[in-house]
Write an enzyme that holds these catalytic residues in place. Structure first.
Site, PDB file in Angstrom:
ATOM      1  N   ASP A 138     -50.255  28.356  15.532  1.00 59.22           N
ATOM      2  CA  ASP A 138     -51.329  28.394  16.512  1.00 59.22           C
ATOM      3  C   ASP A 138     -51.052  27.372  17.631  1.00 59.22           C
ATOM      4  O   ASP A 138     -50.904  26.175  17.366  1.00 59.22           O
ATOM      5  CB  ASP A 138     -52.642  28.066  15.775  1.00 59.22           C
ATOM      6  N   ASP A 156     -48.926  31.753  28.038  1.00 57.71           N
ATOM      7  CA  ASP A 156     -48.712  33.201  28.176  1.00 57.71           C
ATOM      8  C   ASP A 156     -49.641  33.869  27.172  1.00 57.71           C
ATOM      9  O   ASP A 156     -49.225  34.344  26.119  1.00 57.71           O
ATOM     10  CB  ASP A 156     -47.242  33.542  27.881  1.00 57.71           C
TER      11      ASP A 156
HETATM   12  N1  SAM Z   1     -48.303  38.952  29.187  1.00 64.19           N
HETATM   13  C1  SAM Z   1     -49.278  39.133  28.269  1.00 64.19           C
HETATM   14  C2  SAM Z   1     -50.522  39.803  28.648  1.00 64.19           C
HETATM   15  O1  SAM Z   1     -50.497  40.984  28.819  1.00 64.19           O
HETATM   16  O2  SAM Z   1     -51.552  39.184  28.784  1.00 64.19           O
HETATM   17  C3  SAM Z   1     -49.330  38.159  27.157  1.00 64.19           C
HETATM   18  C4  SAM Z   1     -48.137  38.428  26.355  1.00 64.19           C
HETATM   19  S1  SAM Z   1     -47.747  37.536  24.966  1.00 64.19           S
HETATM   20  C5  SAM Z   1     -47.119  38.843  24.004  1.00 64.19           C
HETATM   21  C6  SAM Z   1     -49.233  36.983  24.227  1.00 64.19           C
HETATM   22  C7  SAM Z   1     -48.971  36.427  22.835  1.00 64.19           C
HETATM   23  O3  SAM Z   1     -49.899  35.388  22.564  1.00 64.19           O
HETATM   24  C8  SAM Z   1     -49.076  37.445  21.709  1.00 64.19           C
HETATM   25  O4  SAM Z   1     -47.817  37.685  21.165  1.00 64.19           O
HETATM   26  C9  SAM Z   1     -50.032  36.779  20.694  1.00 64.19           C
HETATM   27  O5  SAM Z   1     -49.627  36.946  19.363  1.00 64.19           O
HETATM   28  C10 SAM Z   1     -49.954  35.327  21.138  1.00 64.19           C
HETATM   29  N2  SAM Z   1     -51.107  34.500  20.745  1.00 64.19           N
HETATM   30  C11 SAM Z   1     -52.411  34.864  20.652  1.00 64.19           C
HETATM   31  N3  SAM Z   1     -53.148  33.818  20.247  1.00 64.19           N
HETATM   32  C12 SAM Z   1     -52.313  32.769  20.071  1.00 64.19           C
HETATM   33  C13 SAM Z   1     -52.482  31.426  19.647  1.00 64.19           C
HETATM   34  N4  SAM Z   1     -53.680  30.934  19.332  1.00 64.19           N
HETATM   35  N5  SAM Z   1     -51.386  30.633  19.583  1.00 64.19           N
HETATM   36  C14 SAM Z   1     -50.165  31.100  19.906  1.00 64.19           C
HETATM   37  N6  SAM Z   1     -49.941  32.378  20.299  1.00 64.19           N
HETATM   38  C15 SAM Z   1     -51.001  33.197  20.390  1.00 64.19           C
END
Ligand code: SAM
Length: 296
Positions: A138, A156
């Site tokens: 996280d 991101d």
């Molecule tokens: N470009 C993107 C969009 O359409 O908004 C975002 C892409 S990226 C794949 C977003 C990532 O953030 C996902 O793979 C998700 O698993 C991750 N994510 C969500 N919550 C999170 C957290 N608390 N800590 C780290 N990663 C997280």
């Protein structure tokens, strides 16, 4: 018969991609993960039915969330990426030879594995670069606990649902500030102002509580439909106020491989806001202070 992927992001509006072939479909601990070959945008990654990136237009988003803050800063050596499981941001960051270490904290290891296997055009060899430290966990817990410090933090993040909800909280950004070196920059994706105006206003209000300077810049990402996408930034100095000659010079010295969107002209043009977007931004801190003095 044609099969369509329907994405209903906003009430009363949806977009559809033709599905040529489903390459992967599964459910991780956190979300439904799908990769398909689309009719117009190459391979598409969708999480819980929402498009995250496509081979056809990922360059806009990934280049603008990386090269702009890196070249505005001028001496980025360490980067933290929160989220970003597709590896697109990581790949762009690593194009800068001057960057010594990148920590990427993604909560869902399944997204990383799927990206490695099905999206090599987006992540390249970024996951195996020796400057990359990959943490499956996280992002909010990482910025709360780590002893590391960074010159740039790139959030991101997807939309504020499920595990990503924390990536929109004040506690998260307070801790981001904690892990930032003096002069460090934070950038985050902030949705499409035409459809998500209040989210942009809320983000800037939040940043103003924590940083002396913040704002937004824009880029058009075709598959993040409905016009400009806003990318918000925060810093203890004004990143719009960098001498353009410095950015042009840094860009020349960086000797990046051929990019498809970012260039130093776009760097400055991206800060120009249409009136309806400018009106969504709360007055900058300095302006508020001046207004408060006048009324005393
Ligand atoms: N470009 C993107 C969009 O359409 O908004 C975002 C892409 S990226 C794949 C977003 C990532 O953030 C996902 O793979 C998700 O698993 C991750 N994510 C969500 N919550 C999170 C957290 N608390 N800590 C780290 N990663 C997280």
């Amino acid at each position: 018969m044609t099969t369509w992927f329907n994405e209903t992001l906003y009430k009363g509006f949806r977009q559809s991609h033709e599905i040529k072939k489903v390459l992967f479909e599964g459910k991780s601990k956190y979300q439904k993960v799908k990769v398909f070959e689309s009719g117009r945008f190459g391979r598409v990654l969708a999480l819980d039915g929402v498009v995250q990136c496509t081979e056809g237009d990922e360059f806009v988003y990934h280049e603008m969330l990386t090269h702009l803050p890196i070249l505005a800063h001028g001496n980025v050596q360490s980067v933290l990426i929160v989220g970003g499981g597709d590896g697109g941001i990581l790949e762009e960051v690593l194009k800068h030879k001057s960057i010594k270490r990148v920590t990427m904290v993604e909560i869902d290891g399944a997204v990383i594995e799927v990206a490695k296997k099905y999206l090599p055009k987006i992540c390249g060899k970024a996951f195996s670069d020796k400057r990359t430290s990959l943490v499956v966990g996280d992002g909010a817990a990482w910025v709360r606990d780590t002893a590391e410090r960074y010159d740039l933090v790139i959030v991101d993040r997807p939309d504020p649902v499920g595990p990503a909800t924390v990536l929109f909280s004040k506690a998260f950004y307070d801790n981001c500030r904690r892990v930032m070196k003096p002069g460090a920059i934070l950038v985050a994706q902030n949705g499409v102002p035409h459809m998500q105006g209040p989210e942009l206003t809320d983000a800037i209000k939040l940043f103003q509580k924590i940083w002396a300077h913040s704002g937004t810049y824009l880029a058009v990402v075709p598959t993040y439909v409905c016009g400009f996408m806003s990318m918000t930034w925060a810093c203890d100095r004004d990143i719009t106020d960098v001498d353009p000659r410095k950015v042009f010079d840094r860009f020349d010295k960086a000797m990046l491989p051929k990019l498809n969107y970012y260039n130093p002209e776009i760097h400055f043009g991206a800060f120009a806001l249409p009136n309806f977007v400018a009106r969504l931004l709360p007055a900058p801190k300095a302006q508020k202070k001046a207004a408060a003095k006048k009324t005393r």
